[in-house]
Design a protein around this motif. Structure first.
Motif, PDB file in Angstrom:
ATOM      1  N   CYS A  53       0.849  -1.207   0.000  1.00  0.00           N
ATOM      2  CA  CYS A  53       0.000   0.000   0.000  1.00  0.00           C
ATOM      3  C   CYS A  53       0.876   1.246   0.000  1.00  0.00           C
ATOM      4  N   SER A  54       1.942   1.243   0.819  1.00  0.00           N
ATOM      5  CA  SER A  54       2.816   2.415   0.916  1.00  0.00           C
ATOM      6  C   SER A  54       3.539   2.694  -0.401  1.00  0.00           C
ATOM      7  N   GLY A  97       7.182  -4.560   5.600  1.00  0.00           N
ATOM      8  CA  GLY A  97       7.405  -5.879   5.000  1.00  0.00           C
ATOM      9  C   GLY A  97       8.383  -5.774   3.858  1.00  0.00           C
ATOM     10  N   ASP A  98       8.178  -4.787   3.013  1.00  0.00           N
ATOM     11  CA  ASP A  98       9.012  -4.578   1.831  1.00  0.00           C
ATOM     12  C   ASP A  98      10.465  -4.226   2.219  1.00  0.00           C
ATOM     13  N   ASN A 124       3.430   0.124   9.349  1.00  0.00           N
ATOM     14  CA  ASN A 124       2.051  -0.002   9.850  1.00  0.00           C
ATOM     15  C   ASN A 124       1.885  -1.305  10.634  1.00  0.00           C
ATOM     16  N   GLY A 128      -0.016  -4.768   4.848  1.00  0.00           N
ATOM     17  CA  GLY A 128      -1.334  -4.188   4.571  1.00  0.00           C
ATOM     18  C   GLY A 128      -1.956  -4.701   3.292  1.00  0.00           C
ATOM     19  N   MET A 129      -1.213  -4.615   2.199  1.00  0.00           N
ATOM     20  CA  MET A 129      -1.787  -4.899   0.882  1.00  0.00           C
ATOM     21  C   MET A 129      -2.300  -6.329   0.751  1.00  0.00           C
TER      22      MET A 129
HETATM   23  C1  LIG Z   1       8.352 -11.221  -4.615  1.00  0.00           C
HETATM   24  C2  LIG Z   1       7.002 -10.969  -4.012  1.00  0.00           C
HETATM   25  N1  LIG Z   1       6.642 -11.611  -2.889  1.00  0.00           N
HETATM   26  C3  LIG Z   1       5.444 -11.376  -2.334  1.00  0.00           C
HETATM   27  C4  LIG Z   1       4.583 -10.474  -2.902  1.00  0.00           C
HETATM   28  C5  LIG Z   1       3.227 -10.245  -2.285  1.00  0.00           C
HETATM   29  N2  LIG Z   1       3.143  -8.993  -1.579  1.00  0.00           N
HETATM   30  C6  LIG Z   1       2.666  -7.872  -2.158  1.00  0.00           C
HETATM   31  S1  LIG Z   1       2.589  -6.577  -1.109  1.00  0.00           S
HETATM   32  C7  LIG Z   1       3.187  -7.537   0.147  1.00  0.00           C
HETATM   33  C8  LIG Z   1       3.352  -7.028   1.552  1.00  0.00           C
HETATM   34  C9  LIG Z   1       3.153  -5.590   1.718  1.00  0.00           C
HETATM   35  O1  LIG Z   1       3.421  -5.233   3.060  1.00  0.00           O
HETATM   36  P1  LIG Z   1       4.344  -4.009   3.393  1.00  0.00           P
HETATM   37  O2  LIG Z   1       5.593  -4.052   2.605  1.00  0.00           O
HETATM   38  O3  LIG Z   1       4.486  -3.945   4.871  1.00  0.00           O
HETATM   39  O4  LIG Z   1       3.522  -2.770   2.832  1.00  0.00           O
HETATM   40  P2  LIG Z   1       2.050  -2.247   3.173  1.00  0.00           P
HETATM   41  O5  LIG Z   1       1.133  -2.866   2.184  1.00  0.00           O
HETATM   42  O6  LIG Z   1       1.728  -2.634   4.577  1.00  0.00           O
HETATM   43  O7  LIG Z   1       2.182  -0.768   2.994  1.00  0.00           O
HETATM   44  C10 LIG Z   1       3.451  -8.842  -0.262  1.00  0.00           C
HETATM   45  C11 LIG Z   1       3.972  -9.917   0.602  1.00  0.00           C
HETATM   46  C12 LIG Z   1       4.997  -9.822  -4.094  1.00  0.00           C
HETATM   47  N3  LIG Z   1       4.244  -8.892  -4.686  1.00  0.00           N
HETATM   48  N4  LIG Z   1       6.213 -10.081  -4.610  1.00  0.00           N
END
Ligand SMILES: Cc1ncc(C[n+]2csc(CCOP(=O)(O)OP(=O)(O)O)c2C)c(N)n1
Ligand code: SF4
Length: 272
Positions: A53-54, A97-98, A124, A128-129
């Motif tokens: 999401c971020s 996470g990223d 967060n 999230g996503m």
């Molecule tokens: C290589 C890979 N692994 C897993 C995913 C699935 N994926 C998409 S977004 C995400 C997690 C997002 O969490 P975060 O980075 O904390 O960001 P937020 O959405 O909370 O802002 C994951 C695991 C992906 N797109 N690519």
């Protein structure tokens, strides 16, 4: 009348994709306010983000050069851009996470290299996503989609990690501390070396109910009540600090920056 920050928003990018009450919009606005107050040339900036999401903060929202990289890899792309064009200001938006999960290695090595970029880590406390799973910053005991009985693991202290890796500037704020956050963005944008700002933020869609709240605003109050300044924290014991968000500046130095040294070496070698 046009909003003073509207000039930074890409035409057609609104309405944005964030859920109501999400902290991502507050972080986007704070960053743009910092750019505006510094009078930076937006067209000489490059923004990167990973998947999450971020990641939607700069891309597609910002009307500048933006690159939406694969999950976890935004800092690697940013490193290439900065080495090739050191005159550009590079800013990267990552989720917890990223930036700390799949992309954690890129983060610590970019900090070690002290390469000139600003990394904004939106913490967060969840993925999230993808539906609110536990991640590398989810606090111990927190209920998430993958920890229905409470998280058994402890979360990273990303600021201590990035500071130890060698970054020039490191700070943590929350979406409750907007003025401090804007000032910190301004400071980070003025640094030559690697800057890292963690923003502890709210994800009402996935964490509001598990945290026992009814409105996103209650999450902001939770952020306020659980934050403690780094100065006050230094006088408290580990037990007194359990569950607290320690906010403030963790590092502020001016070590040699990689892209400048690389450009200098390249000039010398070409002059031979
Ligand atoms: C290589 C890979 N692994 C897993 C995913 C699935 N994926 C998409 S977004 C995400 C997690 C997002 O969490 P975060 O980075 O904390 O960001 P937020 O959405 O909370 O802002 C994951 C695991 C992906 N797109 N690519
Ligand atoms: S899922 Fe959470 S982090 Fe993602 S946009 Fe919605 S509130 Fe924000």
């Amino acid at each position: 009348m046009e909003h003073p920050l509207e000039k930074y928003i890409r035409k057609g990018a609104l309405p944005h994709t964030f859920c109501a009450g999400c902290g991502d919009g507050m972080i986007a606005q704070s960053f743009l306010r910092a750019v505006d107050e510094l009078g930076l040339d937006f067209k000489k900036m490059v923004f990167l983000s990973g998947i999450g999401c971020s990641g939607w903060i700069p891309s597609p929202l910002f009307d500048a050069d933006t690159l939406h990289a694969p999950h976890g890899r935004a800092i690697a792309y940013a490193t290439g851009i900065k080495l090739f064009k050191p005159e550009l200001k590079v800013a990267v938006f990552v989720g917890d996470g990223d930036g700390l999960g799949i992309g954690g290695n890129h983060l610590i090595h970019a900090a070690r290299r002290n390469i000139g970029m600003v990394v904004v880590c939106v913490n967060n406390m969840t993925y999230g996503m993808t539906g609110g799973q536990a991640g590398p910053t989810t606090p111990r005991g927190m209920v998430t989609a993958t920890t229905p009985y409470g998280n058994l693991e402890g979360g990273f202290d990303s600021c201590e990690l990035v500071k130890a890796a060698g970054a020039d500037y490191v700070a943590r704020w929350t979406t409750f501390h907007i003025r401090q956050l804007i000032n910190s963005f301004k400071k980070a944008l003025g640094k030559k070396g690697f800057s890292f700002i963690e923003v502890v933020s709210q994800c009402p869609t996935h964490l509001m109910r598990p945290m026992g709240f009814k409105r996103p605003s209650e999450m902001l109050i939770w952020l306020r009540d659980n934050s403690i300044s780094i100065e006050r924290a230094s006088k408290l014991s580990k037990e007194e600090l359990r569950g607290k968000i320690i906010i403030g500046e963790y590092a502020d130095s001016d070590k040699p920056e990689l892209s400048e040294a690389y450009a200098e070496l390249s000039r010398r070698m070409r002059g031979r």
